[in-house]
Design an enzyme around this catalytic site. Sequence first.
Site, PDB file in Angstrom:
ATOM      1  N   LEU A  43      39.065 -17.291   1.247  1.00 33.12           N
ATOM      2  CA  LEU A  43      38.958 -15.881   1.628  1.00 33.12           C
ATOM      3  C   LEU A  43      40.142 -15.055   1.155  1.00 33.12           C
ATOM      4  O   LEU A  43      39.965 -13.955   0.645  1.00 33.12           O
ATOM      5  CB  LEU A  43      38.809 -15.763   3.144  1.00 33.12           C
ATOM      6  CG  LEU A  43      37.380 -15.970   3.630  1.00 33.12           C
ATOM      7  CD1 LEU A  43      37.317 -15.853   5.142  1.00 33.12           C
ATOM      8  CD2 LEU A  43      36.434 -14.971   2.999  1.00 33.12           C
ATOM      9  N   SER A 284      33.139 -24.740  16.879  1.00 34.47           N
ATOM     10  CA  SER A 284      33.756 -23.416  16.932  1.00 34.47           C
ATOM     11  C   SER A 284      34.234 -23.031  18.332  1.00 34.47           C
ATOM     12  O   SER A 284      33.583 -23.325  19.332  1.00 34.47           O
ATOM     13  CB  SER A 284      32.753 -22.369  16.461  1.00 34.47           C
ATOM     14  OG  SER A 284      33.237 -21.080  16.750  1.00 34.47           O
ATOM     15  N   ARG A 337      44.259 -21.176  22.339  1.00 37.55           N
ATOM     16  CA  ARG A 337      44.027 -22.560  21.926  1.00 37.55           C
ATOM     17  C   ARG A 337      45.124 -23.521  22.350  1.00 37.55           C
ATOM     18  O   ARG A 337      44.838 -24.648  22.737  1.00 37.55           O
ATOM     19  CB  ARG A 337      43.871 -22.599  20.403  1.00 37.55           C
ATOM     20  CG  ARG A 337      42.595 -21.943  19.965  1.00 37.55           C
ATOM     21  CD  ARG A 337      42.497 -21.857  18.459  1.00 37.55           C
ATOM     22  NE  ARG A 337      41.202 -21.295  18.104  1.00 37.55           N
ATOM     23  CZ  ARG A 337      40.827 -21.051  16.861  1.00 37.55           C
ATOM     24  NH1 ARG A 337      41.651 -21.306  15.863  1.00 37.55           N
ATOM     25  NH2 ARG A 337      39.635 -20.545  16.610  1.00 37.55           N
TER      26      ARG A 337
END
Length: 670
Positions: A43, A284, A337
């Site tokens: 990306l 995910s 996270r």
Amino acid sequence: MALDSKTPKGPIADRWTNYKDHIDLVNPANKRNIDIIVVGTGLAGGSAAATLAELGYNVKAFCFQDSPRRAHSIAAQGGINAAKNYQGDGDSTYRLFYDTVKGGDYRSRESNVYRLAEVSVNIIDQCVAQGVPFAREYGGLLDNRSFGGVLVSRTFYAAGQTGQQLLLGAYSAMNRQIGRGKIKMYNRHEMLDVVKVDGKARGIITRNLITGEIERHSAHAVVLGTGGYGNVFFLSTNAMGSNVTAAWKAHKRGAYFANPCYTQIHPTCIPVSGDHQSKLTLMSESLRNDGRIWVPKHMKDVEAIKAGTLKPKDLKEEDRDYYLERRYPAFGNLVPRDVASRAAKERCDAGYGVNATGEAVFLDFASAIIRYGKEQALIHHLDVNDASVVKELGQEVIRNKYGNLFQMYEKIVDQDPYNTPMMIYPAVHYTMGGVWVDYNLMTTVPGLYCVGEANFSDHGANRLGASALMQGLADGYFVLPYTIGDYLSDDIRTGPISTDTKEFEDAENEVKEKLNFFVTNKGEHSVDYFHKRLGKIMWNKVGMSRNEKGLKEAISEIKALRDQFWKEVKVPGNQNEYNEELAKAGRVADFLELGELFAKDALERTESCGGHFREESVELDGPQKGEALRDDENFAYVSAWEYKGEPSDAVLHKEQLEFHDIELKQRSYK
């Protein structure tokens, strides 16, 4: 060398605009006389290559895969953040900026993060224009979901394959420029060195992975968009080819390497099933939006589930410990996270892990299926008390949101997650550390730029979910194309850079010498033998939590392993052919050096922050008892390491972090 971040002065909300208003530009007629090399076509690299070519520069793009579509960016499944406030729930540029700095545990550069938040809104418009099929609400507007570490819904998504769809958008933009002749694409080429001429990055040495041919490529500037170094742990969620080589070669040519110890452990991965594995699979983080994480409250139930005499879905609600909801009531399952990962490890270390190895917790969708099912039953005027109707309708909603993820889980684990809770455990995922760059995204080597995960710039000590895609595309589409022009404006009269110089010849000879060593060395162990051993040292002593004793042991063990590698590695075949083992040998050699610097950086930083948890630095009492204890007085800086030969000789440079727009305070998600 003093580290100058080149951060603009003035109010933070005006900095990027004022900066762009005053930098030097290259006029369109001159751009066609300037060459830029872009290494990596995920990306960050893909969007940079496409945009630079569209501006008129001549771009040479390199990837080691057979196509840019194979870049690891496709694995970022859950979504991309942008402060558009489509939900009307209070989002803003400032709030995205604040959440990102706080989520990174106050270890990122304010100006870069504010710019990231500011340009995030443009990314969505750009990608919609490219045809990226973002999810939409009933009325046709783009949908959003929430992600860990925030209190708003700002994550745009395309089912569970957002990274893939965004990459296809960048790839199509690249292909248009390849068709116009503005991008020359080199697939199956690996960068093995940076070439400096008169102190500036002027090219690279590559190996054609099909033929083994060593090639010289020159340009007026070089851009690295080569991703993260999570595979230093051997087992990670990264593609098996992901490596640190391009960034490490740049480091050895003078680019400082920043914060190597900041690694993200992702909380929702499929647990390890045995020593045979070569990679781990990411589920995910978007799943935490609707899934509830729990372990049994009582040890007898843990044993029964492990023995197969009790099904997880049959365990009564009052016998379950939804530990994130218990410990962090404000954020629940949507804590960042690093917090979620450590909490899972704590429960499993205490003996409550639910699989055979004791390293798994449940991610349960039963209540979400019922909630959505009842909502759909009301909409369709059906009986909300009919359990089978509610379940069917609820499963359909979940299938539309996460279907490909559930399918992937079922194929790997052979369990149906619609009817039994998923099992998950933390795994190495993203790296917040990387090549040090200034506000322009330039490294400490003039003319050498670094974008996306390969640099250190935006995430501090912990990345919030759905921010990787945001940073990669922000750097490639909206930041680098401006800042690189400021540098290249001095090169409009330089003319083509020759590869027939001593600098290119020396770099090429060094590359050939190392490759020749590998194929002629009469060792007895495979490359993977060393990579797996490195991974075990890293995971056990430099993994989710670290202490002084373990880090010192890791440093000496990695050094000894590296010495053994150079004596005993065996690489079959030769260098003038397709030879995957040879390619791997070079990558593992670099991991063996990075691993030691990684541990050295972790040892030097005696605070706990984000993804770097030091067992000696923990809150001992009060409401934050057991949480990470940051030390802002002594460690509010970026560690930027200068290469001096052996990793043990690396010299530390500090970029002091200044916080004028956000107050430094204890990070709490309770």
